[in-house]
Scaffold this motif. Structure first.
Motif, mmCIF file in Angstrom:
data_model
loop_
_atom_site.group_PDB
_atom_site.id
_atom_site.type_symbol
_atom_site.label_atom_id
_atom_site.label_comp_id
_atom_site.label_asym_id
_atom_site.label_seq_id
_atom_site.Cartn_x
_atom_site.Cartn_y
_atom_site.Cartn_z
ATOM 1 N N MET A 1 0.851 -1.186 0.000
ATOM 2 C CA MET A 1 0.000 0.000 0.000
ATOM 3 C C MET A 1 0.891 1.242 0.000
ATOM 4 O O MET A 1 1.807 1.364 0.819
ATOM 5 C CB MET A 1 -0.885 -0.011 1.238
ATOM 6 N N THR A 2 0.641 2.162 -0.923
ATOM 7 C CA THR A 2 1.471 3.352 -1.047
ATOM 8 C C THR A 2 0.742 4.615 -0.599
ATOM 9 O O THR A 2 1.133 5.722 -0.948
ATOM 10 C CB THR A 2 1.925 3.517 -2.510
ATOM 11 N N ILE A 3 -0.325 4.458 0.173
ATOM 12 C CA ILE A 3 -1.095 5.612 0.631
ATOM 13 C C ILE A 3 -0.315 6.371 1.699
ATOM 14 O O ILE A 3 0.156 5.792 2.677
ATOM 15 C CB ILE A 3 -2.448 5.151 1.222
ATOM 16 N N ASP A 4 -0.169 7.666 1.493
ATOM 17 C CA ASP A 4 0.448 8.546 2.496
ATOM 18 C C ASP A 4 -0.666 9.036 3.417
ATOM 19 O O ASP A 4 -1.236 10.112 3.226
ATOM 20 C CB ASP A 4 1.140 9.716 1.791
ATOM 21 N N THR A 5 -0.983 8.221 4.430
ATOM 22 C CA THR A 5 -2.147 8.505 5.270
ATOM 23 C C THR A 5 -2.050 9.841 6.005
ATOM 24 O O THR A 5 -3.041 10.598 6.018
ATOM 25 C CB THR A 5 -2.378 7.343 6.256
ATOM 26 N N PRO A 6 -0.930 10.193 6.619
ATOM 27 C CA PRO A 6 -0.875 11.498 7.299
ATOM 28 C C PRO A 6 -1.141 12.670 6.346
ATOM 29 O O PRO A 6 -1.851 13.624 6.705
ATOM 30 C CB PRO A 6 0.542 11.539 7.873
ATOM 31 N N ARG A 7 -0.593 12.603 5.142
ATOM 32 C CA ARG A 7 -0.834 13.683 4.183
ATOM 33 C C ARG A 7 -2.306 13.743 3.807
ATOM 34 O O ARG A 7 -2.912 14.823 3.743
ATOM 35 C CB ARG A 7 0.009 13.460 2.923
ATOM 36 N N LEU A 8 -2.897 12.575 3.568
ATOM 37 C CA LEU A 8 -4.307 12.540 3.191
ATOM 38 C C LEU A 8 -5.197 13.036 4.322
ATOM 39 O O LEU A 8 -6.165 13.776 4.089
ATOM 40 C CB LEU A 8 -4.724 11.120 2.804
ATOM 41 N N GLN A 9 -4.902 12.639 5.552
ATOM 42 C CA GLN A 9 -5.699 13.101 6.681
ATOM 43 C C GLN A 9 -5.676 14.625 6.779
ATOM 44 O O GLN A 9 -6.721 15.257 6.991
ATOM 45 C CB GLN A 9 -5.188 12.487 7.980
ATOM 46 N N LEU A 29 -8.878 -0.046 -0.480
ATOM 47 C CA LEU A 29 -8.451 -1.433 -0.675
ATOM 48 C C LEU A 29 -7.550 -1.464 -1.893
ATOM 49 O O LEU A 29 -7.953 -1.067 -2.983
ATOM 50 C CB LEU A 29 -9.683 -2.331 -0.892
ATOM 51 N N HIS A 30 -6.309 -1.920 -1.711
ATOM 52 C CA HIS A 30 -5.351 -1.943 -2.820
ATOM 53 C C HIS A 30 -4.389 -3.107 -2.611
ATOM 54 O O HIS A 30 -3.787 -3.240 -1.535
ATOM 55 C CB HIS A 30 -4.573 -0.624 -2.873
ATOM 56 N N ASP A 31 -4.269 -3.956 -3.622
ATOM 57 C CA ASP A 31 -3.397 -5.132 -3.537
ATOM 58 C C ASP A 31 -3.711 -5.978 -2.312
ATOM 59 O O ASP A 31 -2.803 -6.520 -1.656
ATOM 60 C CB ASP A 31 -1.919 -4.706 -3.515
ATOM 61 N N GLY A 32 -5.002 -6.075 -1.987
ATOM 62 C CA GLY A 32 -5.409 -6.921 -0.870
ATOM 63 C C GLY A 32 -5.247 -6.308 0.495
ATOM 64 O O GLY A 32 -5.586 -6.939 1.504
ATOM 65 N N GLU A 33 -4.706 -5.090 0.583
ATOM 66 C CA GLU A 33 -4.518 -4.422 1.865
ATOM 67 C C GLU A 33 -5.506 -3.266 2.005
ATOM 68 O O GLU A 33 -5.924 -2.660 1.014
ATOM 69 C CB GLU A 33 -3.087 -3.875 1.990
ATOM 70 N N GLY A 319 -6.941 -3.504 -9.109
ATOM 71 C CA GLY A 319 -7.435 -4.170 -7.915
ATOM 72 C C GLY A 319 -7.680 -3.217 -6.761
ATOM 73 O O GLY A 319 -7.395 -3.543 -5.602
ATOM 74 N N THR A 320 -8.224 -2.058 -7.082
ATOM 75 C CA THR A 320 -8.365 -0.987 -6.096
ATOM 76 C C THR A 320 -9.822 -0.630 -5.872
ATOM 77 O O THR A 320 -10.621 -0.624 -6.811
ATOM 78 C CB THR A 320 -7.610 0.272 -6.573
ATOM 79 N N ALA A 321 -10.164 -0.328 -4.629
ATOM 80 C CA ALA A 321 -11.469 0.237 -4.298
ATOM 81 C C ALA A 321 -11.267 1.379 -3.316
ATOM 82 O O ALA A 321 -10.429 1.277 -2.405
ATOM 83 C CB ALA A 321 -12.382 -0.818 -3.701
ATOM 84 N N ILE A 322 -12.019 2.454 -3.503
ATOM 85 C CA ILE A 322 -11.968 3.596 -2.605
ATOM 86 C C ILE A 322 -13.387 3.868 -2.120
ATOM 87 O O ILE A 322 -14.308 4.029 -2.930
ATOM 88 C CB ILE A 322 -11.418 4.857 -3.303
ATOM 89 N N ASP A 345 -1.607 9.186 -5.038
ATOM 90 C CA ASP A 345 -0.725 8.310 -4.262
ATOM 91 C C ASP A 345 -0.616 6.923 -4.894
ATOM 92 O O ASP A 345 0.453 6.295 -4.884
ATOM 93 C CB ASP A 345 -1.258 8.160 -2.838
ATOM 94 N N LEU A 346 -1.721 6.439 -5.454
ATOM 95 C CA LEU A 346 -1.734 5.091 -6.018
ATOM 96 C C LEU A 346 -1.181 5.039 -7.438
ATOM 97 O O LEU A 346 -0.918 3.961 -7.968
ATOM 98 C CB LEU A 346 -3.163 4.541 -6.010
ATOM 99 N N GLY A 347 -1.037 6.216 -8.054
ATOM 100 C CA GLY A 347 -0.526 6.261 -9.424
ATOM 101 C C GLY A 347 -1.506 5.715 -10.440
ATOM 102 O O GLY A 347 -1.109 5.210 -11.497
ATOM 103 N N THR A 348 -2.813 5.827 -10.144
ATOM 104 C CA THR A 348 -3.832 5.330 -11.059
ATOM 105 C C THR A 348 -4.554 6.499 -11.720
ATOM 106 O O THR A 348 -4.263 7.665 -11.450
ATOM 107 C CB THR A 348 -4.839 4.436 -10.318
ATOM 108 N N ALA A 349 -5.517 6.176 -12.572
ATOM 109 C CA ALA A 349 -6.207 7.196 -13.359
ATOM 110 C C ALA A 349 -6.940 8.185 -12.463
ATOM 111 O O ALA A 349 -7.536 7.804 -11.456
ATOM 112 C CB ALA A 349 -7.205 6.527 -14.306
ATOM 113 N N ALA A 350 -6.881 9.460 -12.836
ATOM 114 C CA ALA A 350 -7.603 10.495 -12.114
ATOM 115 C C ALA A 350 -9.014 10.642 -12.676
ATOM 116 O O ALA A 350 -9.299 10.245 -13.810
ATOM 117 C CB ALA A 350 -6.858 11.826 -12.204
#
Length: 458
Positions: A1-9, A29-33, A319-322, A345-350
């Motif tokens: 998981m590459t989420i920068d949680t403190p930045r996002l919060q 949910l990303h890569d099972g995490e 394999g991502t869900a938000i 953060d995930l490097g996926t489509a905007a």
């Protein structure tokens, strides 16, 4: 998981303050995490903080849950998506003989049935869906069966719920518990407000002005008639459990098979075009919206009650869900900003922006002018000075509740011959898109906005 949680919060906290939304719970949910966090307060008066265990109202996201349970019946050979509803509800009747005889579960699942939402007051009892079906014998057609897409807030999924009840021999709430919640190991997801642990529940809020800030909603739940289409409450983690089923060929996080892989493929691939493709997506599948994010297919399911909002986006390619649950809104621009921060953060489509107007278009504005609507909705389209305008006529009670005028005028900026960008008329609003289409008789016959279709009245 590459989420920068403190930045996002930190960023979400800024956006909550900007939009005057009391709280948001977010799960990825990303890569099972799973990464999840919550920001803000459950209630602006008690100031109790929201947590990842806070329960929010999911509104029309419920339709995806109901669709999953219905697809179990398909797996079991108990229903056929293309058999008439009368196969399972022999007395089913609406005003139009063709719709009465030919409407199918598939029509209901992707909102192409066209039956008007006129079912009187079916009450709050366990027989609510039976009563709804009994009450629609004179319900007219908004459009001919299968002719276009027009979102059904309650009726379509109430009929599906009644089929589930008849086949399983129990009320819809128990069907959902037995078919989905218990097998998936969900302990915080409920279908009826009386089942909710109110010590964990978020309170809904409305905002009438930025100066006043959010106020507690005077309508803290939807009528039970909306249950199968909007009554589920849940947490972000358990919403992501549903997302896991959809992303993993029908299997829940605990390893239990909920529906077959074939049913998941059918839910995603059986689609009808949406007249306004820009606001949510160009197609509607079985319990899911189909989005096109710059060439990547993304599936969506959203919901709102009167003071709460739910968003879920599924990105199968990665394999991502938000998931995001809030006790204020909905605001499209808020959701887009929050989700785009996560997608970066995930490097996926905007998420793509709404379309820009085309100033070169030279439209015959008279073809669009007229009044469009249905019970509870009225839109007056008029031309003046070479420009096209839409006047939204609010119900007096709604106008009083929101402290807005009962007539609100918007300019319509053409994007194409059938699509328009509608800039906001208030700082608390976002730009929207509108489709005005079907010129079979020389003038437009339908206006489609916010997924709802409104036929020409005059």
């Amino acid at each position: 998981m590459t989420i920068d949680t403190p930045r996002l919060q930190a960023r979400v906290a800024e956006l909550l303050a900007e939009y005057a939304i009391p709280s948001a719970a977010i799960g990825v949910l990303h890569d099972g995490e799973i990464a999840e966090f919550a920001i803000g307060v459950k209630n602006v008066e008690t100031r109790e903080p929201a947590t990842t265990d806070t329960i929010y109202q999911c509104g029309s996201m419920t339709k995806t849950w109901t669709a999953l349970a219905f697809m179990q019946l398909v797996d079991e050979g108990k229903v056929d998506l293309d058999a008439p509803v009368r196969t399972y509800l022999p007395g089913f009747t609406v005003a139009d003989p063709e719709a009465s005889a030919k409407v199918t579960p598939r029509h209901l699942l992707y909102h192409a049935n066209g039956i008007e939402e006129v079912f009187d007051d079916p009450g709050e009892g366990d027989d609510v869906y039976e009563r709804i079906v009994d009450n629609i014998t004179t319900a007219p057609q908004v459009f001919p069966l299968g002719y276009t897409h027009g979102y059904s807030a309650a009726l379509g999924y109430a009929i599906l719920a009644r089929i589930l009840e008849v086949i399983d021999g129990k009320r819809w709430d128990d069907v959902m518990q037995d078919r989905l919640f218990d097998p998936m190991g969900l302990t915080s997801t409920n279908s009826w407000r009386e089942q909710v642990d109110h010590t964990r529940a978020a309170t809904g809020h409305l905002i009438r002005s930025l100066d006043e800030g959010p106020i507690i909603t005077p309508v803290d739940h939807l009528p039970r008639a909306f249950g199968a289409g909007g009554g589920i409450t849940s947490t972000t983690r358990e919403v992501l459990a549903m997302a896991h089923v959809l992303l993993n060929s029908g299997t829940a996080p605990n390893g239990k098979r909920i529906v077959s892989a074939d049913s998941i493929r059918e839910m995603a691939s059986s689609r009808v075009p949406v007249p306004d493709p820009y606001m949510f997506g160009p197609e509607w599948a079985l319990g899911l919206i189909v989005c096109d994010w710059r060439g990547e297919t993304v599936y969506a399911t959203d919901g709102s009650t009167i003071g709460q909002n739910a968003r879920l986006r599924l990105l199968p390619d990665s394999g991502t869900a938000i998931a995001m649950l809030t006790n204020g809104g909905p605001r499209e621009s808020f959701y887009r900003k929050v989700f785009n921060e996560i997608l970066i953060d995930l490097g996926t489509a905007a998420i793509p922006d709404l379309p820009a107007p085309d100033p070169t278009l030279n439209l015959d504005l008279a073809r669009y002018e007229g009044v469009y609507g249905r019970p509870g909705a009225r839109y007056e389209v008029s031309a003046k000075g070479g420009k096209l305008y839409l006047t939204l006529v609010l119900d007096p009670m709604q106008a009083e509740l929101l402290q807005k005028p009962d007539h609100i005028r918007y300019e319509l900026l053409p994007v194409s011959e059938t699509h328009f960008l509608m800039p906001p008329a208030d700082p608390l609003e976002d730009a929207q898109t509108v489709a005005i289409y079907d010129f079979a008789n020389g003038t437009a016959q339908y206006l489609h906005t916010n997924c709802r279709v409104n036929p020409r009245l005059s």
